[in-house]
Enzyme design. Structure first.
Site, short mmCIF file in Angstrom:
data_model
loop_
_atom_site.label_atom_id
_atom_site.label_comp_id
_atom_site.label_asym_id
_atom_site.label_seq_id
_atom_site.Cartn_x
_atom_site.Cartn_y
_atom_site.Cartn_z
N VAL A 113 0.84 -1.20 0.00
CA VAL A 113 0.00 0.00 0.00
C VAL A 113 0.87 1.25 0.00
N ARG A 127 6.16 17.05 -11.16
CA ARG A 127 6.32 16.29 -12.42
C ARG A 127 7.28 15.12 -12.28
N ASP A 143 7.10 -8.60 -4.85
CA ASP A 143 6.26 -8.26 -5.99
C ASP A 143 6.06 -6.77 -6.19
N LYS A 149 5.52 -0.32 -11.04
CA LYS A 149 4.09 -0.03 -11.19
C LYS A 149 3.61 0.65 -9.92
N GLU A 191 2.55 -14.81 -3.93
CA GLU A 191 3.22 -14.22 -5.10
C GLU A 191 4.51 -14.96 -5.41
N LYS A 251 11.40 -12.01 -11.42
CA LYS A 251 10.56 -10.88 -11.83
C LYS A 251 11.40 -9.81 -12.54
N GLU A 261 4.83 -3.96 -19.86
CA GLU A 261 3.80 -4.98 -19.90
C GLU A 261 3.13 -5.12 -21.26
N ARG A 265 5.60 -9.53 -19.64
CA ARG A 265 5.30 -9.15 -18.26
C ARG A 265 3.86 -9.53 -17.86
N ASN A 269 1.10 -11.84 -14.08
CA ASN A 269 -0.31 -11.73 -13.70
C ASN A 269 -0.98 -13.09 -13.62
N HIS A 272 -4.01 -13.58 -11.56
CA HIS A 272 -4.53 -12.26 -11.22
C HIS A 272 -5.81 -11.91 -11.95
N HIS A 276 -8.02 -10.94 -9.19
CA HIS A 276 -8.43 -9.54 -9.00
C HIS A 276 -9.94 -9.40 -8.95
N HIS A 288 -4.86 -9.76 -0.66
CA HIS A 288 -4.50 -9.85 -2.08
C HIS A 288 -3.96 -11.24 -2.44
N ARG A 956 -21.74 -33.35 30.98
CA ARG A 956 -22.93 -34.18 30.93
C ARG A 956 -23.98 -33.51 31.82
N1 NAD Z 1 2.63 -2.41 -7.79
C1 NAD Z 1 2.54 -3.68 -7.97
O1 NAD Z 1 3.10 -4.23 -8.91
C2 NAD Z 1 1.75 -4.48 -7.01
C3 NAD Z 1 1.83 -5.88 -7.04
C4 NAD Z 1 1.13 -6.62 -6.09
C5 NAD Z 1 0.37 -5.97 -5.13
N2 NAD Z 1 0.29 -4.60 -5.15
C6 NAD Z 1 -0.48 -3.90 -4.14
O2 NAD Z 1 0.09 -4.13 -2.85
C7 NAD Z 1 -0.91 -3.95 -1.86
C8 NAD Z 1 -0.86 -5.08 -0.87
O3 NAD Z 1 0.39 -5.04 -0.24
P1 NAD Z 1 0.59 -5.66 1.22
O4 NAD Z 1 0.05 -7.02 1.23
O5 NAD Z 1 1.99 -5.43 1.60
O6 NAD Z 1 -0.43 -4.79 2.08
P2 NAD Z 1 -0.20 -3.61 3.13
O7 NAD Z 1 0.71 -2.61 2.62
O8 NAD Z 1 -1.57 -3.18 3.52
O9 NAD Z 1 0.50 -4.36 4.33
C9 NAD Z 1 -0.20 -5.31 5.06
C10 NAD Z 1 -0.29 -4.98 6.55
O10 NAD Z 1 0.92 -5.39 7.18
C11 NAD Z 1 1.51 -4.28 7.86
N3 NAD Z 1 2.93 -4.49 7.74
C12 NAD Z 1 3.70 -4.38 6.65
N4 NAD Z 1 4.95 -4.73 6.96
C13 NAD Z 1 4.97 -5.06 8.25
C14 NAD Z 1 5.99 -5.51 9.14
N5 NAD Z 1 7.22 -5.69 8.71
N6 NAD Z 1 5.66 -5.73 10.42
C15 NAD Z 1 4.38 -5.55 10.87
N7 NAD Z 1 3.39 -5.17 10.07
C16 NAD Z 1 3.69 -4.92 8.79
C17 NAD Z 1 0.98 -3.06 7.18
O11 NAD Z 1 0.98 -1.94 8.03
C18 NAD Z 1 -0.44 -3.49 6.83
O12 NAD Z 1 -1.29 -3.36 7.96
C19 NAD Z 1 -2.23 -3.90 -2.60
O13 NAD Z 1 -2.68 -2.58 -2.62
C20 NAD Z 1 -1.89 -4.37 -4.00
O14 NAD Z 1 -2.73 -3.79 -4.99
C21 NAD Z 1 0.99 -3.87 -6.04
#
Ligand code: NAD
Length: 1661
Positions: A113, A127, A143, A149, A191, A251, A261, A265, A269, A272, A276, A288, A956
Site C-alpha cells: 500500500v 512532475r 512483488d 508499477k 506471489e 521478476k 507490460e 510481463r 499476472n 490475477h 483480482h 491480495h 454431561r
Molecule cells: N505495484 C505492484 O506491482 C503491485 C503488485 C502486487 C500488489 N500490489 C499492491 O500491494 C498492496 C498489498 O500489499 P501488502 O500485502 O503489503 O499490504 P499492506 O501494505 O496493507 O500491508 C499489510 C499490513 O501489514 C503491515 N505491515 C507491513 N509490513 C509489516 C511488518 N514488517 N511488520 C508488521 N506489520 C507490517 C501493514 O501496516 C499493513 O497493515 C495492494 O494494494 C496491491 O494492490 C501492487
C-alpha cells in the site's frame, strides 16, 4: 550488517537484499542520490517498529554531509483505504507544506500500500521526483516494489489510476519480516509461488518441500527482539531470503525484457485475472495474496481444461494446489476462508459474487481489452507457460471453472470438440541473443483431433485414474528396480506425491513426467539408496501407505564408510500421521536387526532409522492390524542381506487381497515370492512367505500400466451403456483383483450390453439408446462385492425397461424394476447414498423403494424422464459422477456441486469433454439471498450440506442433547449423538464398554471415533459430543483444529447446581467416580480452549417467555453457523438501537418488549453493569454471559455489546485494557451480533478481536469528549480511516459547541458515505446543541426511552421523539393507507395499523375504502402523492392486479395480491403477505421446528395456495393437500409440485401419508369441518382424532376467522396438547406485522398491537 546481494533490473543493480540494511540504506542514498530533502513516508503500524532506527541512522550520517540536507518523516493510516485520491492528496499537501522541491528523494517504508501510493505521489509530484522502495511486507518485497508499477484505488476499482515510475533503489531487508503477522507472510508467499509456477520449477520444488522450514524460519527471526541486533546472525543463506532473492530475480528478468507490460510481463499476472475479480468483492476480508491463490488454482484448471493444447495435466494442478494449501492459502471459491469472507462482505453491504458479476469485474480489469475474451496466463507445466503472454480465453470456458455447477449437454460421446485457442506467441518480438530457457519452445505439435464417430457405433478408448494401492506399490518397485520404466496411468494424489518426494530424497530413483503428465518415467537406482543430509526429514503428510512402505525402504540405506559421519534417516508426518500406529512393523524390523527409534510418541512417527541395511533371515510380523506392514517388508525383502522368510503372526491376517496384490506386482517386476510348506502335511502354509534376494527388473516392454481404479471405471462404461456407444478402458480387465472390476460383466451385461474383457482391458457396447433392459423385480443385483458402484447401476436402472422395450410400467408392475441388494454400508458413506439416490432420482420422475439393505428403482422409458433436473450431490463424488452418466441421455441435467469429484477424479469434467467428447457448460448455482431482513422467515445462505458441522461440548447434564436436537431442527441438519454412535459401533453399550475395557481404553476408542467423525462429517451435521471428550490431548487438539478450520464448536454451559440435580440418580451412563464439581473444575479450561462459541443454557433468572429458549437457539445457531444472521438490514431507511443502562438487566426483563418499540437492536452497556456482591467495577464473564442470555430470552432483536471506557464516556476503567478485550472476545464467543470496539485500543488488540469476529459485526467507534475535534479536519478523516479499516460500521462521536457543528457533520457524512461500498457511518454530536445530528443520523442512532434509569449520553432522544422531529422537519411526511375490499366494516386492520402508527410516533393514518368494485375511487387513492400503501382483501385480490406495475414472485405464484406498495417514480408493486403471516405463525410458534418434514393443507382455494407457498418457503419437504373435491386438490398439488420446492401431493383421505405432518393448516370455513363421524351425507370434512401425531411438537393453524375455537383447534387442544395452536386472527396479526414492516421499514410494535386487536376481536366474538 551482513552480506548484501544485488540484483539487476533494467540494466542497473538497484535491488539490494540482505539483513539489517538501515546503515547501508542511509549510506547509499546520501552518497549516490544527493538531495536537499529526504522524506520517509510510512504507516502507523510500521512507524513504532522501525521509524526510530531510520531517524537515528540518518541524523547521525547527515551530520557528516556538508550541505546539511533535511531528513523528515510522515506517517499515514495503514491499509488499502489510504491508497486513495484523498490519501495521495494528503501526502502531496504535506510535501508542499514542507517546501519540498524537485530534488526531493522520497523513501516508501511499508507494505504494498505504501509502495504503490508513495510511488504514485513521487511520479507526479513536481512532475516526478526520485523515490526509493523499502518494502516491509513479503508481498511488497517480492512483488509490488519490483517493476515500477504505482497506483491508487478508486471506488470503481483497484489500481485504476497510476503510473510506471521506477524506483532508484529497492532495499529488501528481510529483518523487517520479523514483525510481519503469519497471515501476511502467507499472503506474500502466494506471489512467490506464482513466480515460481510460471518460470522456475526448481524454486517451486523448494516451496513444495520446505513448507515447515519456511514457516518456522519466520519464527527464527525473533519477533520481539530489537531490529538491529536480533537478526545479525542471518546471512544470505537464510531460507526465506534465498527464496525472496530467487523470486525477485525472476521478476526482474521478466520486467527487463518487457518493462511496460506489452507481452512477457503479462506472465506475472498469473492468477490475477480471476484473483483480482475475486478481490474486488472480498477486500478487505480476503488479502491480495489469498485472492491470487484462488485465482492461480482456477487459472491452472483452465489450462488443464485446455490440456490437449497447453499440455497441463492434473499433475501440475495437483502440485500447485498442494503447495498453496501447505501455506494455509485458500484454493477455491468454496474454501471456508472465501465463504467466510463473502458472508462478512455481504453482511457489510457488499455485493454477492456470481458468475455475471465476476465476469463483469474482469471486463473492467485494465489487462483485458475485449469484453468476451479474458486474458489469462495458461501454464503448460510447473515452471513453464503455454505462451509468452496472457492468452485470450472465452467467457464460456472461464465460466466452467468459476461456476459451482455444470450442465452436461446430452449427446453422443465423441460429438463435441472444444474450439481451439488462438495461435500462441512463442518468440518475443525484437529479442535477439540468448534468452532464458523458459522462453525456448520445442516445435509445436498440433493437438490431436477428438475422436469422430466412425461408421456405425461411436467408439471411445481411454484410461481412467489409476488405483491408489497399485500406484503406491508400483512406485516403490520401479524406484528399487535397476532400470527405466514408464509408469502409465499413475494416480495423481497426495500419497503418490509424497512417496515420490521421499524416494527422491533417498536418491532411490529419479522421476520425470512426460505425455502431458500422463506418463511418469522412473529411473531406478537398483536399490542403492543414499542417506539424506543430516538435519533433513522426509515429510509424509498424512500418507499412511507411504509411511508404512518407506519405513522398511529406509532400512535399506547402507551404512556409510567408517570415515564418514553417520546419522539416521528421519521420517515424519502431520499431526494425524503422528498418531497412526506403526509399532508392529517397527518391532518386526528391529527384532530382525534394524535400528529404529521413536522420536515422539512410542509406536508412531516420527522415526529415526539407522543406515544398517536390511538384515534378512526370518522375520515375524503381527499382521492383524494392517496388511501394509506385510507389503512393506515383502517389497523391500529382495534387497536384504540374505533371503527372507516372512512369518505372519497375530490373531488373523487382515486384507489378504492386498498381500496377494503386492506379490503379483513383485512378480511383474521379476521377483517370485513363494509360500512356505507345512513340513508335517506337505501343504502350503498360508502365512509364511519366502522372498529370494534379487533386483527388480522392469517389464521387458519398458512400460508398466497401473490398473484403473475400478469404481471410477464404471462411469465411462456406463455412459457407453446409456448412449448406445462403445467404450474401451485400456487398463482394467478380467485379471483385476478389485471388486468393482466385475461391474461390466455382472451389471452391464445383464442390462443388455455387450462386454468383451481381456485380462487388462474392458470394452462395453451399449444397446441402442433407450433400450437398456430392466432386470425385473424377481432378479436381484447383489452388489455386496462392489458397493461403491451401486450408484452407477442405479442411474442406469432409471432408464432400463422391461426387455429394453422402452415401455411405460403398468400400475404395480415389477417389470421395469432394478433391485439392488447388499449395499447397506452405503448409508454411512460421504452421505446416506441410498437416500441421496432416491431423492435425486425423484427429480427425473423416477420412483424408488428403499430396502433394508438396498434399493429398488422403477425404470421408465428414456423419453418420459423429466428434463432439467438439478442434482444436489451432498459433496459426494460418486453421486456427481453417477448423475453425469444419466445427464448424457437426459437433457438439461445440472450437477450442482461439480467440485466434489476432486476426491477421486479431479479432471472428470475435462475428461468428459476432452476424452469422451460430451460438452459441459458452467452453471452458476444461485444460493438463497444472504442479505438479512427482519422478517421471521429466514433462509439459509448456503446449501445445508455445505455448512461446516456444529459440535456441542460441555458437561454431561448441561443439556447438549436437547440443545443439539433444537439446533439440528432449526438448522435443518441431521443430529449425530456421539454416545449413541459409540454404542452402535461398539455394541452393546457405552457403559458395557467401560465396564469391560476400563476408562483408558474407552477414552482411546472415543477419541478414535471423534477423529473419524470429524473427517467424515466435516460439514452438514450437528454433533453432540460426550462430556469427557476433552479428557485426551488428541481429542482436544482435533477439536481446536476443527474450530480453526472453519468448524463451529459450541460449549453448552449450565448452572452447576442444575447439572448436579440432573445427574443425580442417573444410571444410563457410567459414573465418574469423583464429584461432578471436581470433574468440571478439571475440564472447564479444556472446554474453553476447545470451543469457539459458548451457549448459556441457563434456567435461573433468565425469564421464561414462551418459546424464548427455542427462539434463542434458532438465532444463536443461525449466527454461529453463518446460515442465517440476525442483523439489521442495510440501506433500508433509518435504524436505531436502544442503549440499556441497567446495572442488572434481569429485573427489567418484563419491560423489554415495551422499551424496544421501534428500535432495531438493543445495546448492552457492559461497562454499566454492576455485579451483585462484587465490588469490582469489572463484571465477571459468568455474569455477563448470563445477562446476554437473559436478554435474548425476551427479545429477538440483535444485541450490541459495548464496553465503553471512562475516557470515551463510559464507566470501564481506562487502564483495564486486557479485561476489556477479554470481554469483547467473550461477546464473540457468545455469538453477539454487534460488538463495539473502541479505536483507541492498541492496534494489535483490535486486530485480535477483528480477526476472531466470525459472523459478528464490528462497530469501530471513536468518541471525542473534549469538543475540540472538528468534523472538517484531516484529523477526523484520519479517525474515520482507522475505524473504517477495522469496522463493519464506523461510529464517530464528537461534541457540538454550536448549532452549526451539525452542518459540518452532515457534509462529513455526505462525503464519507457517497462512495459505493463505503461503510455505514454513525456520526453524532453530543450535547443539546447536537440533538439535530441525532435526528438526522441514518444508521444505528442510539436512542433512549423514558422508562430507562438514565440516558447513555447527553442529548440522547427517544425513538418516538426522533420520529416527531423528522415529521416536523419535513423528512417524514404523513401518508394515507387503505383497506380495499367489501364487506370490510368489521376488519381489524385499521386497529392494527393505526395502533402501530401511534405507538411509534409515526404521522400516518389507515382507513377503510369500501367499494363494490375496483373502480375510480381506488384508482384515485393509489395515485395520490400521499399514498402510503394498501391492504387488499376479498373480492379484489385478483382485480387490483391490472393497476399494478409489478408483482412479487409470491403474488405471482399464489395468484393474488393482498398488499400494495408504492415504489419510487410513482410505480406500484403488488405483494402477498398472507403467506408470510402463515410462515411466521409456524416459525414463531415453534422456532426449532426447522424445515418440517411434512405438512397438511386442508382446502384448495386461494388461501390454500398461500399456505402451500408458505410451507415451501420454510423448506417443508412434503406437502399433502386434502379437499372435499379431490379433483381440485389434484389440480392445486400439480400446480405447486416440482421445481426446487416441496413435493406437493393430493391425498384422498386424511391419514393417507408416508410421513406424518408436523404442520396442519386448514383453509376452509370452520363450519366445513366436523368432529362427528356420521354416515349421513354431511358435507363437512370429518377430522379424526388420529389427525395429530402426538409424538411430534407441531403447529396447527386454522385460517377460519370465526369462531375463535374451531373444531380443528378444539380437537388439537384435546388430542394433541403438545401442538401449538394458531387462530385465524393470529395469522391476520402476523400478516399485518409483515405488511406494516414492508410499508414503513419499521418493526411493528407487536405486543401493543396484539393486545389492542385481540381486545377488539374478543369483544366482537
Ligand atoms: N505495484 C505492484 O506491482 C503491485 C503488485 C502486487 C500488489 N500490489 C499492491 O500491494 C498492496 C498489498 O500489499 P501488502 O500485502 O503489503 O499490504 P499492506 O501494505 O496493507 O500491508 C499489510 C499490513 O501489514 C503491515 N505491515 C507491513 N509490513 C509489516 C511488518 N514488517 N511488520 C508488521 N506489520 C507490517 C501493514 O501496516 C499493513 O497493515 C495492494 O494494494 C496491491 O494492490 C501492487
Amino acid at each position: 550488517m551482513s552480506a548484501i546481494h544485488k540484483i539487476s533490473i533494467l540494466g542497473k543493480e538497484s535491488i539490494h537484499c540482505g539483513f539489517n540494511l538501515i546503515p547501508h540504506i542511509s549510506n547509499t542514498l546520501l552518497t549516490t542520490l544527493p538531495s536537499s530533502t529526504y522524506v520517509l513516508i510510512t504507516d502507523t503500524n510500521i512507524a513504532p517498529l522501525y521509524l526510530q532506527p531510520f531517524i537515528d541512522q540518518f541524523t547521525s550520517d547527515l551530520s557528516n554531509v556538508p550541505t546539511a540536507p533535511r531528513f523528515i518523516t510522515h506517517i499515514v493510516p495503514p491499509g488499502e483505504t489510504t491508497k486513495s485520491r484523498e490519501g495521495k492528496a494528503e501526502i502531496e499537501d504535506f510535501l508542499l507544506s514542507q517546501k519540498c522541491t524537485r530534488d526531493t528523494v522520497i523513501l516508501a517504508l511499508g507494505g504494498g500500500v505504501i509502495g504503490d501510493l508513495v510511488g504514485f505521489v513521487a511520479a507526479t509530484f513536481m512532475r516526478g521526483v526520485r523515490f526509493v522502495q523499502i518494502p516491509t511486507s513479503l508481498l511488497a518485497m517480492v512483488d509490488s516494489s519490483v517493476g515500477g508499477k504505482t497506483a491508487i484505488d478508486t471506488p470503481l476499482g483497484k489500481n485504476l489510476i497510476g503510473a510506471f515510475h521506477q524506483p532508484e533503489y529497492i532495499f529488501i531487508d528481510a529483518a523487517f519480516l520479523a514483525t510481519l503477522p503469519k497471515r501476511e507472510l502467507a499472503n506474500g508467499l502466494a506471489e512467490v509461488i506464482k513466480t515460481a509456477a510460471i518460470w522456475d520449477e526448481d524454486a517451486f520444488a523448494l516451496l513444495e518441500s520446505s513448507t515447515a522450514t519456511l514457516l518456522d524460519s519466520l519464527d527464527s527471526l525473533h519477533p520481539s527482539a530489537s531490529h538491529t541486533t536480533s537478526t545479525t546472525a542471518f546471512g544470505l543463506s537464510h531460507p526465506l531470503l534465498s527464496l525472496i532473492i530467487s523470486s525477485i530475480t525472476t521478476k526482474s528478468t521478466i520486467v527487463t525484457y518487457d518493462p511496460r507490460e506489452a507481452h512477457l510481463r503479462n506472465l506475472v499476472n498469473f492468477g490475477h485475472t480471476l484473483g483480482h475479480a475475486i478481490e474486488a468483492f472480498l477486500t478487505p476480508y480476503l488479502l491480495h495474496g489469498e485472492c491470487i491463490s484462488v485465482g492461480m488454482i482456477l487459472e491452472a484448471e483452465l489450462a488443464r481444461m485446455y490440456g490437449p493444447e497447453t499440455g497441463l495435466g492434473q499433475v501440475g494442478v495437483g502440485r500447485l494446489r498442494r503447495c498453496v494449501e501447505g501455506y494455509g492459502l485458500p484454493t477455491s471459491l468454496t474454501h471456508p476462508m472465501v465463504l467466510r469472507a463473502q458472508s462478512q462482505s455481504l453482511a457489510a453491504g457488499g455485493e454477492k459474487m456470481t458468475l455475471p458479476s465476476l465476469l463483469a469485474k474482469m471486463a473492467i480489469d485494465k489487462k483485458n481489452s475485449s469484453s468476451r475474451l479474458k486474458k489469462v496466463v495458461l501454464l503448460s507445466r510447473i515452471g513453464k507457460v503455454h505462451e509468452l503472454r496472457a492468452t485470450g480465453v472465452p467467457d464460456e470456458e472461464i465460466a466452467k471453472v468459476l461456476c459451482a455447477g455444470v450442465r452436461v449437454v446430452a449427446g453422443t460421446p465423441g460429438g463435441y470438440v472444444r474450439p481451439a485457442l488462438p495461435e500462441p506467441l512463442r518468440e518475443l518480438p525484437g529479442v535477439e541473443g540468448p534468452v532464458p530457457p523458459q522462453m525456448v519452445y520445442p516445435p509445436s505439435t498440433a493437438p490431436s483431433a477428438a475422436p469422430s464417430p466412425a461408421n456405425g457405433v461411436p467408439h471411445i478408448t481411454l484410461s481412467t485414474p489409476g488405483s491408489k494401492s497399485i500406484s503406491n506399490r508400483a512406485l516403490v518397485l520401479a524406484a528399487l528396480s535397476g532400470g527405466t520404466v514408464k509408469l502409465k496411468n499413475l494416480l495423481h494424489s497426495d500419497d503418490t506425491q509424497v512417496m515420490m518426494a521421499a524416494l527422491e530424497g533417498l536418491k532411490a530413483a529419479s522421476f520425470e513426467w512426460t505425455d502431458n503428465g500422463e506418463t511418469l518415467v522412473v529411473t531406478g537406482n537398483g536399490g542403492n539408496l543414499s542417506l539424506p543430509p543430516a538435519g533433513t526429514e522426509l515429510y509424509l503428510g498424512n500418507a499412511g501407505t507411504a509411511a508404512r512402505f518407506l519405513t522398511t525402504v529406509c532400512t535399506l540405506v547402507p551404512p556409510p564408510p567408517p570415515s564418514a559421519q553417520s546419522h539416521p534417516t528421519v521420517i515424519t508426518g502431520n499431526a494425524r500421521m503422528r498418531q497412526r500406529p506403526i509399532a508392529p512393523l517397527v518391532s518386526a524390523l528391529t527384532t530382525a536387526g534394524a535400528q529404529i527409534r521413536y522420536l515422539g510418541t512410542e509406536g508412531c512417527l516420527p522415526l529415526a532409522i539407522a543406515p544398517t541395511g536390511l538384515p534378512g533371515g526370518t522375520l515375524e510380523l503381527d499382521a492383524s492390524i494392517s496388511s501394509q506392514y506385510v507389503s512393506s517388508i515383502l517389497l523391500c525383502a529382495p534387497y536384504a542381506a540374505a533371503d527372507t522368510t516372512l512369518v505372519l503372526t497375530g490373531p488373523a491376517v487382515i486384507s489378504q487381497l492386498y498381500i496377494d496384490m503386492t506379490i503379483a506386482l513383485m512378480r511383474d517386476f521379476g521377483v517370485h515370492v513363494t509360500r512356505g510348506v507345512d513340513p508335517t502335511t506337505g501343504l502350503e502354509a498360508p502365512n509364511v512367505y519366502h522372498i529370494p534376494r534379487g533386483t527388480y527388473t522392469p517389464p521387458s516392454t519398458g512400460e508398466f500400466t497401473i490398473e484403473s481404479d475400478a469404481s471410477s471405471a464404471t462411469y465411462p462404461l456406463a455412459i457407453a451403456a446409456a448412449t448406445g456407444t462403445s467404450c474401451t478402458l485400456s487398463s482394467i480387465g478380467s485379471s483385476s483383483l478389485q471388486g468393482d472390476a466385475r461391474f461390466a460383466v455382472d451389471v452391464l451385461r445383464p442390462l443388455g450390453c455387450t462386454v468383451v474383457q481381456t485380462p487388462t482391458s474392458t470394452t462395453v457396447t451399449g444397446p441402442p439408446r433407450g433400450r437398456l433392459c430392466a432386470l425385473g423385480g424377481e432378479r436381484e443385483l447383489d452388489m455386496e462385492p462392489m458397493t461403491d458402484a451401486f450408484l452407477t447401476a442405479a442411474v442406469l436402472g432409471a432408464v432400463a425397461t422391461r426387455g429394453g422395450a422402452g415401455e411405460e410400467e403398468t400400475e404395480g408392475g415389477k417389470g421395469n424394476t432394478m433391485r439392488i441388494r447388499g449395499i447397506a454400508n452405503q448409508r454411512v458413506k460421504e452421505c446416506n447414498r441410498i437416500q441421496a439416490m432416491m431423492d435425486q432420482l425423484a427429480k427425473f420422475g423416477i420412483k424408488t423403494t428403499e430396502l433394508p439393505d438396498g434399493l429398488e428403482i422403477h425404470g421408465r422409458p428414456l423419453s418420459s424422464l423429466k428434463n432439467g433436473a438439478s442434482i444436489h450431490c451432498y459433496d459426494d463424488h460418486r453421486v456427481a459422477m453417477a448423475f453425469s452418466v444419466l445427464a448424457t441421455v437426459v437433457d438439461g441435467t445440472i450437477i450442482e456441486e461439480k467440485r466434489c469429484v476432486e476426491k477421486t477424479w479431479p479432471n472428470w469434467w475435462d475428461d468428459l469433454e476432452n476424452k469422451l467428447g460430451i460438452k459441459v457448460i458452467g452453471v452458476d448455482i444461485p444460493t438463497a439471498p444472504t442479505a438479512v431482513h427482519s422478517s421471521p422467515v429466514k433462509r439459509p445462505t448456503a446449501s445445508a450440506s455445505q455448512t461446516p458441522s456444529v459440535l456441542l461440548i460441555g458437561m454431561r447434564g448441561s443439556g447438549k442433547s436437547h440443545i443439539g436436537l433444537l439446533a439440528s431442527q432449526s438448522l435443518s441438519l441431521p443430529l449425530l449423538d456421539i454416545d449413541a454412535h459409540f454404542s452402535s459401533v461398539h455394541p452393546p453399550s457405552l457403559r458395557a464398554y467401560v465396564q469391560t475395557h476400563g476408562w483408558p481404553a474407552f477414552r482411546a476408542a472415543e477419541t478414535a471415533l471423534l477423529l473419524q467423525v470429524l473427517s467424515s462429517h466435516k460439514t452438514g451435521w450437528v454433533i453432540s459430543l460426550g462430556g469427557g471428550i476433552v479428557e485426551t490431548p488428541e481429542a482436544r487438539e482435533a477439536l481446536v483444529r476443527f474450530g480453526k478450520e472453519g468448524g463451529t464448536v459450541v460449549w453448552v454451559q449450565r448452572e452447576m447446581e442444575e447439572i448436579e440435580r440432573v445427574l443425580e440418580g442417573e444410571g444410563e451412563r457410567p459414573a465418574y467416580g469423583e464429584s461432578v464439581r471436581s470433574v468440571f473444575e478439571r475440564r472447564e479450561p479444556w472446554f474453553e480452549q476447545c470451543a469457539n462459541y459458548e451457549f448459556g443454557n441457563y434456567t435461573k433468572g433468565v425469564g421464561s417467555t414462551e418459546g424464548g429458549l427455542d427462539g434463542e437457539i434458532g438465532r444463536f445457531f443461525g449466527h454461529v453457523s453463518g446460515t442465517t444472521r440476525n442483523l439489521v438490514p442495510r440501506g433500508q431507511g433509518r435504524s436505531y438501537f436502544l442503549s440499556l443502562t441497567y446495572p442488572d438487566i434481569v429485573p427489567a426483563l418484563p419491560s423489554i418488549p415495551e422499551l424496544s418499540i421501534g428500535v432495531d437492536a438493543l445495546e448492552l452497556r457492559v461497562d454499566l453493569l454492576s455485579e451483585p456482591g462484587s465490588s469490582s467495577p469489572i463484571p465477571s464473564h459468568a455474569y455477563v454471559s448470563h445477562q446476554v442470555s437473559a436478554l435474548r430470552r425476551v427479545t429477538s432483536l440483535p444485541v450490541v455489546f459495548t464496553v465503553r471506557t471512562v475516557s470515551q464516556g463510559g464507566a470501564f476503567p481506562d487502564t483495564a485494557t486486557a479485561e476489556a478485550v477479554s470481554l469483547l472476545k467473550l461477546a464473540l464467543r457468545l455469538g453477539v451480533e454487534y460488538i463495539d470496539v473502541e479505536t483507541t485500543l492498541p492496534p494489535a488488540l483490535i486486530k485480535e478481536v477483528v480477526s476472531a469476529k466470525g459472523h459478528s459485526q464490528i462497530i469501530a467507534s471513536f468518541h471525542d469528549w473534549s469538543g475540540t475535534l472538528r468534523w472538517d479536519t484531516p484529523s477526523m478523516s484520519g479517525h474515520y480511516a482507522v475505524a473504517a479499516q477495522y469496522g463493519d460500521i464506523v461510529k464517530l462521536i464528537s461534541k457540538a459547541t454550536t448549532f452549526a457543528d451539525n452542518f459540518t457533520l452532515q457534509s462529513f457524512v455526505a462525503k464519507h458515505t457517497s462512495a459505493p461500498g463505503s461503510k455505514p457511518l454513525i456520526a453524532i454530536n453530543m450535547g443539546v446543541q447536537g440533538q439535530l445530528s441525532r435526528v438526522l443520523n441514518k444508521c444505528f442512532t442510539p436512542v433512549t426511552h423514558p422508562l430507562l434509569p438514565s440516558k447513555a449520553a447527553p442529548g440522547q432522544l427517544s425513538f418516538v421523539e426522533i420520529q416527531q422531529a423528522l415529521h416536523l422537519s419535513g423528512l417524514l411526511p404523513a401518508k394515507q393507507f387503505y383497506l380495499f375490499g367489501t364487506p370490510i366494516a368489521h376488519s381489524m386492520s385499521p386497529t392494527l395499523h393505526n395502533t402501530a402508527f401511534t405507538t411509534l410516533g409515526l404521522p400516518h393514518t389507515y382507513s377503510l375504502l369500501e367499494t363494490s368494485s375496483v373502480g375510480d375511487e381506488i384508482k384515485e387513492a393509489i395515485k395520490r402523492d400521499d399514498f402510503g400503501g394498501a391492504s387488499v382483501t376479498i373480492p379484489f385480490k385478483l382485480d387490483v392486479m391490472p393497476l399494478l406495475d409489478a408483482l412479487s414472485p409470491a403474488a405471482h405464484k399464489i395468484g393474488a395480491v393482498n398488499t400494495i406498495l408504492p415504489l419510487a417514480g410513482g410505480k406500484l408493486y403488488g405483494d402477498n403477505t398472507d403467506y408470510l403471516g402463515i410462515a411466521a405463525s409456524i416459525r414463531t410458534r415453534v422456532p426449532a421446528l426447522g424445515a418440517p418434514s411434512a405438512a397438511l393443507v386442508i382446502g384448495a382455494g386461494g388461501t390454500a395456495r398461500a399456505a402451500i407457498y408458505a410451507l415451501q418457503t420454510i423448506g417443508t419437504k412434503h406437502v399433502y393437500v386434502f379437499n372435499r373435491t379431490a379433483a381440485k386438490a389434484e389440480a392445486l398439488a400439480s400446480a405447486f409440485d416440482g421445481g426446487s420446492g416441496a413435493r406437493v401431493a393430493a391425498v384422498g383421505e386424511l391419514g393417507a401419508w408416508d410421513v406424518a405432518p408436523s404442520v396442519i393448516v386448514s383453509t376452509v370455513p370452520a363450519d366445513a369441518t366436523t368432529l362427528v363421524q356420521s354416515s349421513s351425507s354431511s358435507s363437512a370434512v370429518y377430522l379424526p382424532p388420529t389427525l395429530f401425531d402426538t409424538s411430534l411438537k407441531g403447529v396447527v393453524i386454522d385460517m377460519a376467522y370465526k369462531p375463535s375455537r374451531t373444531p380443528l383447534l378444539a380437537l388439537a387442544e384435546d388430542a394433541a396438547p403438545g401442538w401449538a395452536r394458531v387462530r385465524g386472527v393470529e395469522v391476520l396479526l402476523e400478516q399485518g406485522y409483515v405488511q406494516f414492516e414492508k410499508w414503513t421499514g419499521r418493526r411493528c410494535p407487536r405486543e401493543t398491537v396484539r393486545e389492542r386487536v385481540l381486545e377488539k376481536y374478543d369483544a366482537s366474538a
